[in-house]
Enzyme design. Structure first.
Site, PDB file in Angstrom:
ATOM      1  N   PRO A  89      59.100  43.657   4.260  1.00  0.00           N
ATOM      2  CA  PRO A  89      58.723  44.611   5.307  1.00  0.00           C
ATOM      3  C   PRO A  89      59.733  44.650   6.449  1.00  0.00           C
ATOM      4  CG  PRO A  89      57.332  42.664   5.420  1.00  0.00           C
ATOM      5  CD  PRO A  89      58.136  42.549   4.159  1.00  0.00           C
ATOM      6  N   GLU A 116      53.695  33.481   2.402  1.00  0.00           N
ATOM      7  CA  GLU A 116      54.206  33.881   3.709  1.00  0.00           C
ATOM      8  C   GLU A 116      55.656  34.340   3.645  1.00  0.00           C
ATOM      9  OE1 GLU A 116      52.640  34.100   6.845  1.00  0.00           O
ATOM     10  OE2 GLU A 116      50.988  34.076   5.416  1.00  0.00           O
ATOM     11  N   ARG A 154      64.445  57.287 -12.990  1.00  0.00           N
ATOM     12  CA  ARG A 154      64.335  58.726 -13.246  1.00  0.00           C
ATOM     13  C   ARG A 154      65.612  59.470 -12.891  1.00  0.00           C
ATOM     14  NH1 ARG A 154      62.319  62.240  -9.913  1.00  0.00           N
ATOM     15  NH2 ARG A 154      60.659  62.837 -11.373  1.00  0.00           N
ATOM     16  N   ASP A 169      63.061  67.861  -6.925  1.00  0.00           N
ATOM     17  CA  ASP A 169      62.101  66.981  -6.272  1.00  0.00           C
ATOM     18  C   ASP A 169      62.251  66.994  -4.756  1.00  0.00           C
ATOM     19  OD1 ASP A 169      60.843  66.147  -8.550  1.00  0.00           O
ATOM     20  OD2 ASP A 169      62.090  64.366  -8.806  1.00  0.00           O
TER      21      ASP A 169
END
Length: 259
Positions: A89, A116, A154, A169
């Site tokens: 993150p 963690e 892809r 896309d």
């Protein structure tokens, strides 16, 4: 392309990658996916891969040595250089530009954390880049790795049955959102397919799709749209779309009718 994944749950990624576009890409020899479980390289009867953090606090931290051994095994399996990417993150947010950059690599190694997180010394000494798939918390990096694997696969030549699918896309090309799509039947209780899409007029269809892409981006993701940088034709299309939307809203609400 070869993707190696260091994870405590490599079977999760193997199962998800066996389906759809990624599964077909593997069948066609366009993608090689290999999993490496640090627990297989841990020492002792319990094959421990985590321990309590220095300084106290909740949770456990993934240990250096099992990770180093798994990484060494992954690198020894193929001499092709590969960056080690940690799903975190705290990493750079993943976007389509980054996906295209990764898709051009011959190989990459993805590191999935758990608990963690990973001992900072391993991250500082071995990881080349950290990538985040969003500002939220997951139980581990496996879902993030699955996202990256799907996104880069892809874009491999031959992975999609129709290469134009990737070009059209959202976020591709000029970074706009994709236009709406419709299929059969043309008439349904939930609505009608726009007449222009049934007209057979390819120029008109292309203009409508461009207009809808501009409008959808302006309404849903204005941060992606540089209106000042639009050319004259795009500004005209967007202006007409906004006016049509405003007229439709007035008609639906009865606004401006003098009631």
């Amino acid at each position: 392309m070869r993707v190696d994944v260091i994870s405590l749950f490599p079977e999760f990624l193997a199962q998800s990658a066996a389906l759809g576009v990624v599964g077909r890409a593997q069948e066609r020899g366009l993608l090689e996916l290999h999993g490496w479980n640090p627990r297989d390289y841990a020492e002792g009867n319990y094959r421990r891969v985590d321990d309590r953090p220095f300084g106290g606090g909740p949770g456990m931290v993934m240990l250096i040595e099992p990770l180093r051994a798994a990484l060494a095994a992954a690198r020894a399996a193929d001499p092709t250089p590969a960056p080690l990417i940690y799903l975190s993150p705290q990493g750079r947010p993943l976007d389509q530009a980054k996906v295209r950059e990764l898709a051009a690599l011959p190989r990459m190694i993805l590191l999935c954390g758990r608990y963690e997180g990973v001992d900072e010394r391993f991250l500082a000494g071995e990881v080349d880049e950290e990538i985040s798939i969003g500002d939220y918390v997951l139980s581990g990096g496996e879902l993030g790795a699955a996202v990256i694997i799907d996104a880069v696969t892809r874009l491999q030549d031959g992975a999609l049955n129709d290469a134009e699918s990737a070009v059209q896309d959202s976020f591709e090309g000029d970074g706009l959102l994709d236009c709406p799509h419709y299929s059969h039947p043309a008439s349904h209780a939930l609505g009608e397919v726009p007449d222009v899409l049934r007209s057979g007029n390819h120029a008109a269809i292309a203009a409508w799709r461009r207009q809808q892409s501009l409008l959808r981006t302006a309404l849903r993701r204005p941060d992606l749209l540089d209106e000042a940088g639009l050319n004259k034709a795009d500004r005209k299309l967007l202006g007409e779309a906004r006016q049509a939307l405003a007229d439709s809203f007035k008609q639906a609400t009865g606004a401006g009718g003098g009631q």
